[in-house]
Design a protein around this motif. Structure first.
Motif, mmCIF file in Angstrom:
data_model
loop_
_atom_site.group_PDB
_atom_site.id
_atom_site.type_symbol
_atom_site.label_atom_id
_atom_site.label_comp_id
_atom_site.label_asym_id
_atom_site.label_seq_id
_atom_site.Cartn_x
_atom_site.Cartn_y
_atom_site.Cartn_z
ATOM 1 N N GLY A 12 0.787 9.986 -0.226
ATOM 2 C CA GLY A 12 1.426 9.493 0.994
ATOM 3 C C GLY A 12 2.377 8.366 0.664
ATOM 4 N N GLU A 13 2.139 7.712 -0.472
ATOM 5 C CA GLU A 13 3.054 6.692 -1.009
ATOM 6 C C GLU A 13 2.909 6.730 -2.529
ATOM 7 O OE1 GLU A 13 1.897 2.795 0.410
ATOM 8 O OE2 GLU A 13 -0.096 2.937 -0.463
ATOM 9 N N ALA A 14 4.000 6.413 -3.222
ATOM 10 C CA ALA A 14 3.992 6.580 -4.681
ATOM 11 C C ALA A 14 3.230 5.462 -5.390
ATOM 12 C CB ALA A 14 5.431 6.638 -5.198
ATOM 13 N N ASP A 17 4.243 -8.498 0.734
ATOM 14 C CA ASP A 17 3.255 -9.320 0.044
ATOM 15 C C ASP A 17 1.889 -8.771 0.448
ATOM 16 O OD1 ASP A 17 1.461 -11.231 -0.732
ATOM 17 O OD2 ASP A 17 2.822 -12.909 -0.343
ATOM 18 N N ARG A 18 1.247 -8.037 -0.484
ATOM 19 C CA ARG A 18 0.041 -7.267 -0.121
ATOM 20 C C ARG A 18 -1.256 -7.992 -0.440
ATOM 21 N NH1 ARG A 18 1.677 -1.266 -0.186
ATOM 22 N NH2 ARG A 18 -0.559 -0.920 -0.059
ATOM 23 N N THR A 19 -1.166 -9.267 -0.791
ATOM 24 C CA THR A 19 -2.332 -10.073 -1.192
ATOM 25 C C THR A 19 -3.145 -9.321 -2.267
ATOM 26 O OG1 THR A 19 -3.795 -9.266 0.577
ATOM 27 C CG2 THR A 19 -2.410 -11.197 1.085
ATOM 28 N N ASP A 56 18.988 0.579 9.895
ATOM 29 C CA ASP A 56 17.604 1.044 9.730
ATOM 30 C C ASP A 56 17.161 0.828 8.276
ATOM 31 O OD1 ASP A 56 15.168 2.048 10.560
ATOM 32 O OD2 ASP A 56 16.094 3.646 11.740
ATOM 33 N N GLU A 57 15.847 0.899 8.101
ATOM 34 C CA GLU A 57 15.216 0.476 6.833
ATOM 35 C C GLU A 57 15.554 1.367 5.632
ATOM 36 O OE1 GLU A 57 10.986 0.407 7.334
ATOM 37 O OE2 GLU A 57 10.629 0.408 5.164
ATOM 38 N N VAL A 58 15.910 0.726 4.513
ATOM 39 C CA VAL A 58 16.015 1.472 3.256
ATOM 40 C C VAL A 58 14.931 1.032 2.269
ATOM 41 C CG1 VAL A 58 18.467 2.109 3.347
ATOM 42 C CG2 VAL A 58 17.833 -0.107 2.409
HETATM 43 N N1 GAP Z 1 4.065 1.626 -0.548
HETATM 44 C C1 GAP Z 1 4.708 1.098 0.579
HETATM 45 C C2 GAP Z 1 5.335 2.112 1.429
HETATM 46 O O1 GAP Z 1 5.182 3.299 1.216
HETATM 47 P P1 GAP Z 1 6.855 2.389 3.510
HETATM 48 O O2 GAP Z 1 7.601 1.355 4.316
HETATM 49 O O3 GAP Z 1 6.000 3.343 4.237
HETATM 50 O O4 GAP Z 1 6.045 1.571 2.440
HETATM 51 C C3 GAP Z 1 8.791 2.591 1.752
HETATM 52 O O5 GAP Z 1 7.913 3.220 2.656
HETATM 53 C C4 GAP Z 1 10.167 3.210 1.837
HETATM 54 O O6 GAP Z 1 10.068 4.618 1.701
HETATM 55 C C5 GAP Z 1 10.865 2.971 3.169
HETATM 56 O O7 GAP Z 1 11.554 1.743 3.184
HETATM 57 C C6 GAP Z 1 11.826 4.152 3.227
HETATM 58 O O8 GAP Z 1 13.023 3.844 2.530
HETATM 59 C C7 GAP Z 1 11.098 5.249 2.471
HETATM 60 N N2 GAP Z 1 10.493 6.206 3.438
HETATM 61 C C8 GAP Z 1 9.362 6.072 4.137
HETATM 62 N N3 GAP Z 1 9.126 7.154 4.903
HETATM 63 C C9 GAP Z 1 10.168 7.998 4.685
HETATM 64 C C10 GAP Z 1 10.508 9.300 5.181
HETATM 65 N N4 GAP Z 1 9.733 9.969 6.012
HETATM 66 N N5 GAP Z 1 11.660 9.861 4.754
HETATM 67 C C11 GAP Z 1 12.463 9.220 3.856
HETATM 68 N N6 GAP Z 1 12.172 8.001 3.352
HETATM 69 C C12 GAP Z 1 11.046 7.390 3.757
#
Ligand code: GAP
Length: 461
Positions: free
Chosen positions: A173-175, A295-297, A288-290
């Motif tokens: 779900g996250e790298a 800070d994950r403690t 929008d967010e890139v």
């Molecule tokens: N490990 C922390 C984490 O995963 P996140 O804010 O959920 O945090 C980080 O994701 C980044 O991954 C985001 O800022 C965005 O650039 C990218 N991201 C997240 N969900 C995405 C999606 N469904 N499609 C494309 N990029 C995505």
């Protein structure tokens, strides 16, 4: 024929398809929502962005190392991280046509902020109160099912030999989780001392309810992450430094500063001590967010220590002091940065009285660095010489040969994919051995350059 559009993002999407940057995933089967394939020019641009990131975050630093961890992990990893329980979006369905909507995003459109921490009950109450203002995008009805939390983790049966798929494993779900799993391995095998960082580019999969906005919200994407391990409470200064460095990297891509913005999270997840996003001003979609900087403690390592039973304390080699490090994370969506770079580079202008589309990409990001043309296709001596120059350049950089159509058309084709330089072999090249013309993408100006000086000139300007 496709209708003309004034929408800049639509033009970029169309260019991506037309010029082999990005294709819809599984297109010949009708396409799958939220999945995209990067074509021949797209993969070059993508790799150049990733290489620039890797150079900056691993090679240019003394205290960062790289990692490439397996995508599949022990399922307990996602329990420890909280993803199996808490990684969900609020889902509702149109009762008339079954279209699914993401409730928080629909509420956002009518100016209501649905807090991530709201319970299902709270969200249902707000949704019920405001349902009349929300219409199904497909059929226009406003009759929806109650909200339910929909988990975003995608499941697989890799290594599960039960017929019923009773022991699923999850796609990431996250790298970043792979970095936490290898934190101890890295300390034990590589000479790193706190504070140090680990960088990784990896895939993430999210069962997004409504993928949207082209590459912006997709179901499969790449994240480029760094996790910086620091002593407890020694986070503030390092955090500010990381923020400054990440901002500077975006500028190094040629992105205009006025198109970037910071946003601090107001509602932090319970374990985080601070969180900021870098936003890009996308055409049509807006800011929008890139990338997120969090800070994950000591949450992640504490959780994995608890769930794995392995001691993840760090022992200070000088003092013998033991502690669980705090983690400062940067997490960037590579596809989103790809789209930001393209958006910033996309330009329509006029050159020599002719209008054109040009990608004004930073030279180090351009998929093709130089294109070589013989002035005329039907003059074997020009073609032969141009092939020779092409072969020479191709050993050093990405290079294309083109003898199709008039020179103006060939320039336009290269402008559209952002090639910084075009080299033309003409009669002077043959007769006097006096070099070739080198044309600059942005100004259209040409200069005569000796063949033996070409590589140096292109690589150093
Ligand atoms: N490990 C922390 C984490 O995963 P996140 O804010 O959920 O945090 C980080 O994701 C980044 O991954 C985001 O800022 C965005 O650039 C990218 N991201 C997240 N969900 C995405 C999606 N469904 N499609 C494309 N990029 C995505």
């Amino acid at each position: 024929m496709q209708a003309e559009t004034n929408d800049k993002m639509e033009k970029i999407i169309s260019l991506c398809k037309r010029r082999g940057f990005v294709y819809q995933g599984s297109e010949i089967y009708g396409g799958v929502a939220g999945l995209y394939d990067f074509g021949p020019y797209g993969v070059e641009l993508l790799n150049n962005i990733k290489n620039s990131w890797w150079k900056e975050n691993v090679h240019a630093r003394d205290n960062y190392v790289g990692l490439d961890s397996a995508m599949f992990k022990d399922p307990r990893v996602w329990e420890a991280s909280g993803h199996t329980k808490g990684f969900s979006d609020p889902l509702s369905e149109c009762k008339k046509c079954n279209t699914r909507i993401r409730v928080d995003k629909e509420l956002e459109k009518i100016g209501i902020v649905a807090d991530e921490k709201m319970s299902e009950g709270e969200l249902n109450k707000i949704f019920t109160e405001n349902k009349s203002k929300i219409k199904c995008a497909k059929c226009g009805a406003n009759d929806f099912t109650p909200v339910r939390a929909f988990n975003l983790l995608a499941k697989s049966n890799l290594g599960d030999f039960t017929n019923a798929g009773d022991r699923p494993v999850y796609l990431p779900g996250e790298a970043c989780q792979g970095i936490y799993l290898n934190y101890k391995n890295i300390i034990d095998t590589v000479r790193v001392k706190i504070p140090f960082g680990v960088a990784q580019i990896g895939k993430a999969f999210r069962n997004e309810i409504s993928p949207r906005n082209f590459l912006f919200r997709v179901r499969e994407f790449e994240q480029a992450d760094t996790q910086f391990f620091v002593r407890p409470n020694e986070n503030k200064e390092a955090y500010e430094k990381i923020k400054r460095e990440r901002w500077a990297w975006y500028l190094s891509l040629g992105i205009r500063e006025q198109n970037l913005k910071w946003k601090q999270h107001e509602n932090l997840v319970f374990y985080a001590s601070d969180a900021w996003d870098i936003l890009y001003n996308f055409p049509t979609y807006g800011f929008d967010e890139v990338e997120g900087i969090h800070d994950r403690t000591n949450y992640d390592l504490t959780q994995h220590m608890k769930h794995s039973g392995v001691d993840l304390n760090y022992t200070d080699p000088q003092t013998g002091e033991k502690f669980i490090p705090w983690i400062l994370e940067t997490s960037m969506g590579v596809g989103r940065v790809f789209l930001a770079v393209l958006s910033d580079a996309y330009t329509e202008d006029e050159i020599g009285g002719e209008s054109r589309v040009v990608l004004k990409l930073a030279n180090h990001l351009a998929p093709v660095k130089v294109a070589v043309f013989p002035l005329l296709k039907n003059k074997p001596e020009l073609v032969e010489k141009a092939r020779e120059v092409y072969k020479m350049l191709k050993k050093e950089m990405t290079c294309e040969f083109d003898d199709n159509g008039n020179i103006g058309k060939r320039y336009r084709r290269q402008d559209e994919i952002g090639t910084p330089y075009c080299v033309t072999v003409d009669f002077e090249t043959i007769e006097e051995g006096s070099g070739v013309t080198l044309r600059d993408r942005d100004t259209g100006q040409q200069e005569r350059v000796k063949i033996e000086d070409l590589i140096h000139k292109i690589q150093n300007s």
